[in-house]
Enzyme design. Structure first.
Site, short mmCIF file in Angstrom:
data_model
loop_
_atom_site.label_atom_id
_atom_site.label_comp_id
_atom_site.label_asym_id
_atom_site.label_seq_id
_atom_site.Cartn_x
_atom_site.Cartn_y
_atom_site.Cartn_z
N LYS A 79 0.43 -1.44 0.03
CA LYS A 79 -0.66 0.04 0.25
C LYS A 79 1.07 1.16 -0.07
CE LYS A 79 -4.09 1.70 2.61
NZ LYS A 79 -4.70 1.55 3.31
N SER A 154 -9.91 0.31 2.10
CA SER A 154 -8.34 1.60 1.79
C SER A 154 -7.79 0.90 1.49
CB SER A 154 -8.34 2.38 2.56
OG SER A 154 -7.35 2.30 3.71
N SER A 178 -9.50 -2.19 6.68
CA SER A 178 -9.21 -1.83 5.13
C SER A 178 -8.16 -3.01 4.81
CB SER A 178 -8.54 -0.59 5.43
OG SER A 178 -9.00 0.97 5.15
#
Lengths: 470, 66
Positions: A79, A154, A178
């Site tokens: 990420k 996310s 997330s």
């Protein structure tokens, strides 16, 4: 052997034994990324040249008899909020353009030391502020199984990249779901460690009381190996727990009594879509067939509803505190959606925020009491089937808030309580989209979670199914 | 009691000083009302003699026994 589609542990063990070179694995992975990422948009940066240099160095190191780490030569990406010194981490925002970091995240240092090769950075929701998984600053990141459906967020790129077999594992962060939600909708394993188990030093803060860093991977064993590498105390993170590091993968093969599972009744089973309920019951049955005791456990639903309402109060107040100066200076550079998500936090009274934090110990105590007769809980990740992109866009006001709740209600309560949880692929719905369940453990109970997850994956092949184009 | 948009406008001018549009000022009270209701619902459970760090202590103690 298709190494791009093999698990992390299979691939790492093959590189270690010399059955394949790190360079050969990397070339398969890069070929796959070139073919699939134009449709999935899960990479925001790819450093193929640097990855090739690292792979060649890994192969040379093995040939020279150097000690090999447990992830030696395995390509992965994370990420885009996990910092590396000298590199820009966009955090899904245009506000970070050109801002190279001074520090390297502890988790990256540990993965580097274990021999992993970081090949790029993965898409995410702007500043990790959203559960659907897309970001107006970038091309639409798409679900690995059906491009019309959301990737969830996310950690959207992490879920899609692992689900589409573009990388063997990825780091994500989880403040309200997330890691687990992108893992669930993309058909992979997502591990939320206990709050404080994994260092957050060098990872963008979203809500420091709730943020947890963890792996998304193809199998439970892969997640265990990742956790072996990244977990452990860190003097650079004040919330880091002083717990022994390592031993999670070894625990999968060690003799131990089978974990007792509580099928969560109350809160987690409210309003389940029939296909989600079917998937949950089927998973419970598989656990029983695997020799694990499964019994219904009545949870304090009223308490969990309160927790679900208090979670955004903490998250938004802390998010606003992080963003105030930046919002004043450059709100126009935020996407409208994330700007709007941040607004409410600026109007939360300090008393309400502090009381929400003061309540956490009492709520955790009550939850642990409810779990007293079992080792872990079994519950769905999402209460609804994976929505389409169209179903989750263009919403405002109460409709937007309802959409967020629909995606996060079963995950955010776990963050507030600081508990570990493991999202597992658990079948497919009538449209061919993944179903998932989560196991929720006691603090420090990751080894128990992983043992139960491994037992499940020995009996099922959901995690081995490949998405279209796979 | 509901939170009126005018209160949001005044508080914004006094503290966060964000560039909120009229439409956003009208929208925000819905969310703020939810957050306030959550805090009010839990108000009676808040013990005087506790502090936020009690959570981390309980988490760590339980984790060490796992």
């Amino acid at each position: 052997m298709n190494w791009a589609a093999a698990s992390l542990t299979e691939t790492a063990d093959a590189i270690r034994s010399g059955r394949v070179t790190a360079r050969a694995v990397l070339e398969e992975v890069l070929e796959r990324i070139a073919a699939r990422d134009p449709h999935l948009a899960c990479f925001v940066a790819l450093d193929a040249a640097g990855a090739r240099r690292a792979a060649d160095a890994a192969d040379a190191g093995r040939a020279a008899g150097q000690p090999l780490g447990p992830l030696h030569g395995v390509p992965m990406a994370h990420k885009d909020m996990v910092y590396r010194a000298g590199r820009v981490s966009g955090c899904g925002s245009r506000l970070r353009d050109g801002m190279a970091r001074m520090e390297t995240a502890t988790v990256l240092d540990r993965l580097d030391a274990a021999g992993a090769i970081e090949i790029g950075q993965l898409a995410m929701v702007e500043f990790a502020m959203g559960p659907h998984g897309y970001n107006a600053n970038y091309p639409q990141c798409r679900n690995a199984w059906n491009h019309d459906h959301i990737p969830c967020g996310s950690s959207s790129g992490s879920g899609v990249a692992v689900g589409a077999r573009l990388v063997h594992a990825a780091l994500g962060s989880d403040t309200g779901g997330s890691i687990r939600c992108p893992a669930a909708v993309n058909g992979v394993v997502g591990l939320l460690p206990t709050y404080g188990r994994v260092s957050r030093h060098g990872v963008m803060p979203m809500s420091f009381s709730l943020d947890v860093v963890g792996p998304l991977a193809r199998t439970v064993r892969d997640a265990a190996r990742m956790l072996d590498v990244i977990a452990g105390p860190d003097p650079l993170d004040a919330t880091s727990l002083d717990l022994p590091a390592g031993g999670f993968e070894a625990a999968l093969d060690a003799p131990a009594p089978p974990p007792r599972i509580g099928l969560a009744r109350g809160y987690f089973d409210e309003g389940l879509h029939p296909e989600v309920a079917w998937g949950l019951d089927a998973a419970a049955e598989e656990f029983r067939r695997a020799g694990l005791a499964v019994e219904e456990v009545r949870l304090p639903a009223d308490l969990l509803h309160e927790v679900a309402e208090l979670h955004p109060l903490v998250m938004k107040a802390e998010g606003a505190a992080n963003h105030l100066a930046q919002m004043r200076a450059a709100e126009a550079r935020y996407t409208q959606e994330v700007g709007h998500r941040l607004h409410a936090g600026f109007f939360i009274p300090a008393v309400d925020y502090i009381q929400a934090l003061k309540l956490r110990a009492d709520y955790l105590r009550q939850m642990l009491a409810a779990m007293a007769g079992v080792d872990l809980l079994l519950a769905p990740v999402l209460a609804i089937p994976v929505p389409t992109i169209a179903e989750t866009t263009g919403k405002r006001g109460r409709d937007y808030l309802d959409m967020v709740v629909a995606l996060t209600r079963n995950t955010k309560v776990v963050n507030y309580l600081g508990l570990p949880a493991l999202s597992l692929p658990a079948g497919f719905d009538a449209r061919g989209l993944p179903l998932a369940v989560q196991l929720i453990g006691r603090p420090g109970g990751e080894a128990v979670l992983l043992r139960a997850g491994e037992a499940y994956q020995r009996r099922t092949d959901w995690h081995r199914r490949l998405p279209p184009g796979g | 009691m509901t939170i009126p948009p005018e209160l949001v406008r005044l508080w914004n001018a006094a503290h966060p000083r964000l560039a909120l549009t009229e439409a956003r000022l009208a929208e925000l009270p819905v969310e703020l009302q939810q957050l306030r209701a959550a805090a009010e619902a839990a108000r009676g459970r808040v013990a005087f003699d506790t502090e936020p760090s009690a959570f981390r202590r309980l988490l760590a103690e339980t984790a060490k026994r796992s």
